[in-house]
Design a protein around this motif. Structure first.
Motif, PDB file in Angstrom:
ATOM      1  N   ASN A 116      -8.378  -7.479  13.436  1.00  0.00           N
ATOM      2  CA  ASN A 116      -8.224  -8.139  12.142  1.00  0.00           C
ATOM      3  C   ASN A 116      -6.774  -8.246  11.706  1.00  0.00           C
ATOM      4  OD1 ASN A 116     -11.130  -8.315  11.657  1.00  0.00           O
ATOM      5  ND2 ASN A 116     -11.038  -6.094  11.484  1.00  0.00           N
ATOM      6  N   GLN A 199     -10.983  -7.461   6.139  1.00  0.00           N
ATOM      7  CA  GLN A 199     -11.052  -7.131   7.554  1.00  0.00           C
ATOM      8  C   GLN A 199     -11.624  -8.250   8.402  1.00  0.00           C
ATOM      9  OE1 GLN A 199     -13.239  -3.449   7.501  1.00  0.00           O
ATOM     10  NE2 GLN A 199     -11.401  -2.225   7.221  1.00  0.00           N
ATOM     11  N   THR A 200     -12.413  -9.153   7.800  1.00  0.00           N
ATOM     12  CA  THR A 200     -13.011 -10.229   8.589  1.00  0.00           C
ATOM     13  C   THR A 200     -12.331 -11.565   8.361  1.00  0.00           C
ATOM     14  OG1 THR A 200     -14.648 -10.666   6.854  1.00  0.00           O
ATOM     15  CG2 THR A 200     -15.259  -9.087   8.568  1.00  0.00           C
TER      16      THR A 200
END
Length: 339
Positions: A116, A199-200
């Protein structure tokens, strides 16, 4: 700014540490004898192989695919050579010779380090306990979002360092307040949904979530944090954060060091030296000189002069060297949780 591996982005990248060092003409003509800090491991009787075989260094090295260390150009810093810096193809490996701390400062994006990690964000990987701690800079869109989320209108986007510690769900802000003569560090934590969004998030996404951040820690660095004794008497000591250090040279008093910290916090294009409150203050200045300027005191002086925000006479080199000697070994240490 960290570079990715595409030719297009290499051509369009902003100024970074490597480009600055490769374009010395921009900084003015500097002689080979210009003041620098750092020595070879042999000069300090440091066994490089022993440092590289320590558990923390091995853990950091293993986590970086394709890492190649330039052992021939390793340098040690500090009066006792307590910090060793080894250049690499992706940045710099920093480790203390007592094998207590190790970290890698990236000056380009590396695939496989963290899934990420946005390609335009700078990063640091640090050995912490039995694991690793990954930290990165915020992207431009994230920075705007995060500053808005903590409702700090005085935080200028251009002069506020914002770092992300994904594994902890933490966002760290570092801001120089010249009116109050302090450097403020805020640590905020994210809501679970916001953490997952960070994080994504892909490189091209703007992160339009409106979740709020919760500030959990605030710390400041001021001149009072550097309790100095009379620096004109040799052998005297000063204390900072409970540690005893050698007295600073003349002209390098607490207010002068604070001026340096404020200047570097505001202007240095090396924001990963402000990853957490651990690096607030003179440790960040030492990091800037060691990591971003390869130990070049003349580089530092050229920047300070160009920025027009700091000057204190002929003692400047002695003060910069003092800061590196006394605080440089703290640079690779992992930051504590929540500031």
């Amino acid at each position: 700014m960290v570079r990715n591996n595409s030719e297009k982005n290499k051509k369009n990248q902003g100024t970074n540490r490597r480009s600055v060092l490769k374009n010395m003409a921009v900084l003015g003509a500097l002689s080979a004898a210009a003041p620098r800090v750092g020595a070879s491991p042999d000069d300090k009787n440091i066994k490089l192989g022993s440092v590289l075989s320590s558990p923390k260094v091995k853990r950091v090295k293993k986590a970086i695919p394709g890492l190649k260390l330039d052992r021939q150009n390793a340098a040690v810093f500090g009066k006792d050579g307590s910090l060793i810096v080894i250049p690499a193809n992706y940045g710099k490996l920093l480790a203390t010779t007592d094998n207590e701390a190790a970290s890698f400062y990236f000056d380009e994006w590396v695939a496989g380090v963290d899934k990420n990690w946005p390609q335009e964000a700078e990063a640091r990987l640090t050995a912490e306990g039995d694991g690793l701690l990954f930290q990165r800079g915020a992207t431009d869109s994230e920075k705007r979002q995060f500053i808005s989320a903590i409702n700090r209108s005085e935080y200028d986007e251009k002069r506020t360092n914002v770092m992300v510690t994904p594994g902890r769900g933490e966002i760290t802000f570092t801001h120089a307040n010249h009116e109050e003569r302090e450097v403020e560090t805020l640590t905020a934590v994210t809501q679970q949904g916001f953490t997952e969004s960070i994080q994504t998030q892909s490189v091209t996404e703007k992160g339009d979530t409106e979740e709020e951040l919760t500030v959990v820690d605030r710390s400041t660095f001021t001149a009072s944090d550097l309790t100095q004794t009379d620096s004109t008497s040799s052998g005297q000591t000063a204390t900072t954060s409970g540690a005893t250090i050698q007295a600073a040279p003349p002209g390098c008093h607490a207010d002068a060091i604070l001026d340096l910290v404020l200047c570097v916090t505001d202007y240095a294009d090396c924001s990963f030296c402000f990853l957490a409150s651990t690096l607030t203050g003179p440790v960040a200045v030492a990091c800037w000189i060691i990591v971003c300027l390869d130990g070049g005191l003349s580089f530092a002086m050229e920047y300070l002069t160009d920025w027009g925000c700091y000057a204190f006479g002929e003692e400047v080199y002695d003060c910069l060297r003092y800061i590196v000697d006394e605080y440089g070994h703290l640079v690779p240490e992992p930051p504590t949780a929540n500031g």
